[in-house]
Design an enzyme around this catalytic site. Sequence first.
Site, short mmCIF file in Angstrom:
data_model
loop_
_atom_site.label_atom_id
_atom_site.label_comp_id
_atom_site.label_asym_id
_atom_site.label_seq_id
_atom_site.Cartn_x
_atom_site.Cartn_y
_atom_site.Cartn_z
N ARG A 64 49.71 68.79 53.32
CA ARG A 64 50.33 68.32 54.53
C ARG A 64 51.77 68.82 54.67
O ARG A 64 52.10 69.54 55.58
CB ARG A 64 50.29 66.79 54.60
CG ARG A 64 50.81 66.28 55.92
CD ARG A 64 50.60 64.79 56.10
NE ARG A 64 49.20 64.40 55.98
CZ ARG A 64 48.79 63.15 55.98
NH1 ARG A 64 49.65 62.18 56.09
NH2 ARG A 64 47.51 62.87 55.87
N HIS A 84 41.76 69.57 62.70
CA HIS A 84 42.81 68.73 62.13
C HIS A 84 42.64 67.28 62.61
O HIS A 84 43.15 66.90 63.66
CB HIS A 84 44.16 69.29 62.62
CG HIS A 84 45.34 68.78 61.86
ND1 HIS A 84 45.61 69.15 60.56
CD2 HIS A 84 46.35 67.95 62.21
CE1 HIS A 84 46.72 68.57 60.16
NE2 HIS A 84 47.19 67.83 61.14
N TYR A 113 52.48 69.68 80.51
CA TYR A 113 53.30 70.60 81.30
C TYR A 113 53.45 71.97 80.66
O TYR A 113 53.40 72.98 81.33
CB TYR A 113 54.70 70.02 81.49
CG TYR A 113 54.74 68.72 82.24
CD1 TYR A 113 54.28 68.63 83.55
CD2 TYR A 113 55.25 67.58 81.63
CE1 TYR A 113 54.32 67.43 84.23
CE2 TYR A 113 55.29 66.37 82.31
CZ TYR A 113 54.82 66.29 83.60
OH TYR A 113 54.85 65.12 84.27
#
Lengths: 629, 388
Positions: B31, B77, B121
């Site tokens: 990680r 993931h 966006y």
Amino acid sequence: MANEYKAEQIKVLKDLEAVKRRPGMYVGSTGPRGLHHLVHEVVDNSIDEVLAGYCNEIKVIIHSDNKVTVSDNGRGIPVDEHPDYKKSALELVMTVLHAGGKFDNKTYRVAGGLHGVGVSVVNALSSYLEATIYRDGKIWRQTYSRGKPTSPVEIVGDIDEGKTGTKITFAPDGEVFESIEFEYDRVARRLRELAFLNAGVSIEIKDERFAREEKFKYEGGIVEFVKHLNKSREVVFPDPIYLQGEKGDVQAEVAIQYNQSFILDIFAFVNDINTQEGGTHLSGFKAALTRAINDYAKRTENKESILMGEDIREGLTAIINIKMPDPQFEGQTKTRLGNSEVRGIIDSIVYEGLTRYFEENPSTAKVILQKTISASRVRLAAQKARELTRKKEALGGGSMPGKLAACSEDDPEKNEIYIVEGDSAGGSAKQGRDRKFQAILPIKGKIINVEKSHLVKVLSNTEIKAIIAAVGTGIKEEFNILRLRYHKVILMSDADVDGAHIRTLLLTFLYRYMPDLIKQGHVYIAQPPLYKVTNKNKECFLYSDAELNRLREKLKDDKIDVQRYKGLGEMNPEQLWKATMDPQTRTSYRVTIEDAIEANELFSMLMGKDVEPRRKFIEEHATEAELDI
Amino acid sequence: MAIEEKDNLVFLEDEMKKSYLSYAMSVIVSRALPDARDGLKPVQRRILYAMTELGLLPNRPYRKSARVTGEVLGKLHPHGDMAVYDALVRMAQDFSLRHPLIDGQGNFGSVDGDPPAAMRYTEVRLAPLSNELLNDLDKDTVDFIPNFDNSLKEPVVLPARFPNLLINGASGIAVGMTTNIPPHNLAEVTDACIAMINNPGITCDEILQFVKGPDFPTGGIILESENLKKAYEEGRGKITLRGKSSIEREDGRERIIIEEIPYQVNKTTLIEKIADLAHEEKIKGIKTIRDESDRTGIRIVIEVSRVFTSEIILNQLYKHTPLQTTFGIILLAIVNGKPEQLSLAKAIKYYLEHRREVLIRRTRYLLDKEEKKAHILEGLKKALSRID
């Protein structure tokens, strides 16, 4: 000590067959705990010789075939014939239950293996045992199998007249124990503890499997024990206070040190047994400590003091070590000292000793006083904060957190509360539960690490407040088990590594703030399934990779459909009920504490502020981890 | 009602150890720390891989970040969406990475600490440089492993044609250990790699002939080169980083102009800090402070009162504000599945070993393919010869 230690002193009370039939009753379990208990029993025998003043060296060897050898330089078990039984005393000790010198008060003034089941139990549970005795210039030997002698007591050699000792080698019975693999750390920990409690004794351990060895010898005894406990904490003064005294047959010593954490660690030992449930010695110590510090505060600060016991015990690390004949043990696990005279003895030793120490060391006394006064200030502030929240809750009507989905049953004994990771899983659990007796409390994300945070901050945390309110018992000194609203507090988190982390955070909170909840067996861990396997319209849940592999082998040619659950939210309510919540079909584990000192060390190491010990632990155990990629 | 169920016990100590270890090791190994070979953390690698699979190449149109995030979550993931999007954003920020791996369209945040626009966006595609990381992925150059639900495969490492670990650096907090690798100059590190290929026994001093030091995307000046050398030799050390400033004089007035700030310093907090100090008169002589930054770059203007000396004020700024910071270098990365603290030389060595293996595997793959082709051609030739 002029008393002879010979065959006449050995008294026989019971038969050995019972041990083989119910091993759990004698060594705790047939799991790892019981297995390691065997070593403890044999070592305790050697320690008894230490307590009697005849032994100062103990060696423990774990052999590559999982045999264990324990040897000491004590007097050696008597080998002459017992007048009543017409058998060698050695054979009696090894083969008859409750046979031992300890039942004769004259031989051993104090002894640890007080129940006297001792080494005969080890013999009964060993497939092979060999006892070698060095005594009277001769080497004697006898071998056994499952408690029965396989040879007579023989002389196998000569030795210097002055040399004495006992050497016991045993191989635990693979048919009794689930595994006969000894864990080095587990054995070493108990040995280190014994070395701390018996200052000056040298205890060696050697593991031939991994070529590891250590030698424990602490001239400082419990003073070094306290330093060891505080090794990953910031201490208030460098050298622990050591007090010691003797009254009648009772010998007591106490070591005290303060650290900057908010944690209380008092461990009390009676004849090397950790009295986890406390007792008269502990209450005597607490009372005397509070009185001594309050009196000193009165004298020096010249005003009426309001220091409470909990202020004085914040950040306290203390070891109480008592050696006495005939201790009376009470309580569920027989670890509460009942002898009432001990209270007064400890009280006077600690009170007088501390008062003198404070006079002689005013600077140390001052920092202790400062520490306790600031603790009391924080306590008052926290109390106010708590009262404030209580008032607010009263106004808001009912003190239950909004997210708690309560159950309809009123009887706490029947009720369960699931503390669930995340709102998404909480939703599934709410729909899947039996609302009669199951309540659900969803917890958002990773809760605060209480080991690193101060009380005030912990108590202002929303998730913690919700747990405290839901459980109902209150925390720390205010804890009252009678107010427990659910007799089963079940922690349910995802079957991934973050779920594991959340579990450790929750356990840390419970252990530090409601330890009795764990000690009295109210905390459970739910085990959610890892896989769902579908085969020909039949479904089943699997809880480990091993189970999956087994199933795959069984259904070799059939096509199976495997779904890996990453989170509880992935399950339908019905599935969650079947797999983890239905009392008939679920798997859950009750959390118990095996060794309070280890648990305590673990929490400070894993969750505490200091990084270095944690890093070391991770490096040493890296290979044991189950990875999730 | 008392429900009878079998009473399974678990010891608190064992449970704590087991749970904590699996968490700690997973965070360390898969990680928070980058792989020494391609310099990527798993989430970054998965993002890049998912983007190639989506065909978001540098010469194709941008696509919504939400689509990429969704692809990464659903296929590779299984964690939170914000974690993936944050990682994606960071790879597109030209003030975080020396050479951004992702080409972003829209607001991806700024040195002022403004947050990026939401993922619905912003749009992304791979930056040209990412091609070099991913190149040859289809030629059996690296191992693939099954994803979380065994339905797809993903690469354990990327072929990485440039030493990304050193070029873009990395920072991450695992459990019991952290990593903090500064970014470096692409040309310098490449030269160092070539030097090591020519002379495998090259010393740290010799490498430092090529790599002068970190090369931060935000510029700045590094003080104390002695500490720097130690950090590169041992893989751990602290260096002092200073913003770049100059003094302008006009009509007998002086003003301090700050044009570059230290890496990972938030410009807004820096200005606030300076303003606070001026307000509390801890630093005397600051008349006003203006942020004149625009699209051409950073420009912070500090107007100095007539009677005060700019140099003295500047020194006070170094001392009391993040205009001067320390950067703790920790060259920690995953090597063979274990965390290892690397010297600069080792970091390059591991990278070169990885490249060597990639080249061997690619060549073998191509040879294999050509041999198969040859075999068919051989067959065709024989067939043709017997047609008559």
